[in-house]
Design a protein around this motif. Sequence first.
Motif, PDB file in Angstrom:
ATOM      1  N   SER A  31       0.819  -1.206   0.000  1.00 35.76           N
ATOM      2  CA  SER A  31       0.000   0.000   0.000  1.00 35.76           C
ATOM      3  C   SER A  31       0.857   1.261   0.000  1.00 35.76           C
ATOM      4  N   LEU A  32       2.117   1.130   0.345  1.00 36.45           N
ATOM      5  CA  LEU A  32       3.029   2.275   0.318  1.00 36.45           C
ATOM      6  C   LEU A  32       3.741   2.416  -1.028  1.00 36.45           C
ATOM      7  N   ASP A  33       3.571   1.426  -1.920  1.00 30.41           N
ATOM      8  CA  ASP A  33       4.226   1.472  -3.230  1.00 30.41           C
ATOM      9  C   ASP A  33       3.802   2.681  -4.053  1.00 30.41           C
ATOM     10  N   GLY A  34       2.606   3.181  -3.859  1.00 29.95           N
ATOM     11  CA  GLY A  34       2.119   4.315  -4.634  1.00 29.95           C
ATOM     12  C   GLY A  34       2.563   5.657  -4.091  1.00 29.95           C
ATOM     13  N   PHE A  35       3.513   5.679  -3.177  1.00 30.81           N
ATOM     14  CA  PHE A  35       3.976   6.933  -2.575  1.00 30.81           C
ATOM     15  C   PHE A  35       4.439   7.898  -3.654  1.00 30.81           C
ATOM     16  N   SER A  36       4.040   9.162  -3.519  1.00 28.85           N
ATOM     17  CA  SER A  36       4.299  10.179  -4.541  1.00 28.85           C
ATOM     18  C   SER A  36       5.739  10.674  -4.569  1.00 28.85           C
ATOM     19  N   GLY A  37       6.499  10.407  -3.528  1.00 27.25           N
ATOM     20  CA  GLY A  37       7.888  10.815  -3.527  1.00 27.25           C
ATOM     21  C   GLY A  37       8.149  12.170  -2.912  1.00 27.25           C
ATOM     22  N   VAL A  46       1.944   7.039   5.187  1.00 32.98           N
ATOM     23  CA  VAL A  46       2.131   5.971   6.165  1.00 32.98           C
ATOM     24  C   VAL A  46       0.887   5.837   7.047  1.00 32.98           C
ATOM     25  N   ARG A  47       0.297   6.964   7.438  1.00 36.64           N
ATOM     26  CA  ARG A  47      -0.918   6.941   8.254  1.00 36.64           C
ATOM     27  C   ARG A  47      -2.049   6.208   7.519  1.00 36.64           C
ATOM     28  N   MET A  48      -2.239   6.520   6.233  1.00 31.64           N
ATOM     29  CA  MET A  48      -3.295   5.869   5.448  1.00 31.64           C
ATOM     30  C   MET A  48      -3.022   4.375   5.280  1.00 31.64           C
ATOM     31  N   ALA A  49      -1.758   4.012   5.059  1.00 27.07           N
ATOM     32  CA  ALA A  49      -1.404   2.595   4.903  1.00 27.07           C
ATOM     33  C   ALA A  49      -1.656   1.834   6.201  1.00 27.07           C
TER      34      ALA A  49
END
Length: 126
Positions: A31-37, A46-49
């Motif tokens: 779920s953290l793979d889509g992090f925008s950078g 991280v909170r949403m994941a």
Amino acid sequence: MLPTQTAADTAISAPAGEPALPLELLELELSLDGFSGEEAGFADAVRMAADRVGGDFLFELPASGLADDCRRIAALRVPQGEDGALTVVFALLDTEGSAIRVENPDETTKDLKRFADAFVDVLQRI
């Protein structure tokens, strides 16, 4: 007949030099793979994941040498094992600020884990 493994007993192989993640943490990392950078969005991502996997976001701070190849670190409590007991794990933003990895506490982060456990104890007493 071969014994069966539960999801809690199964670990995913990680690249050489990295510890394997139990299946429960794989969902968090995916779920953290889509992090925008963007470093500013690290805590929100991280909170949403953590919410997605039924866990809790505890805090985040500059890594300040607490982990290799890491700019920021967040402490989370996520369910692990068959009973779903919450345990502390860390989400680490790499030095480029482009990817987040999830790690179990180890020798280098043992003091931070103790701090996270104490943080949880204080919150539970309030």
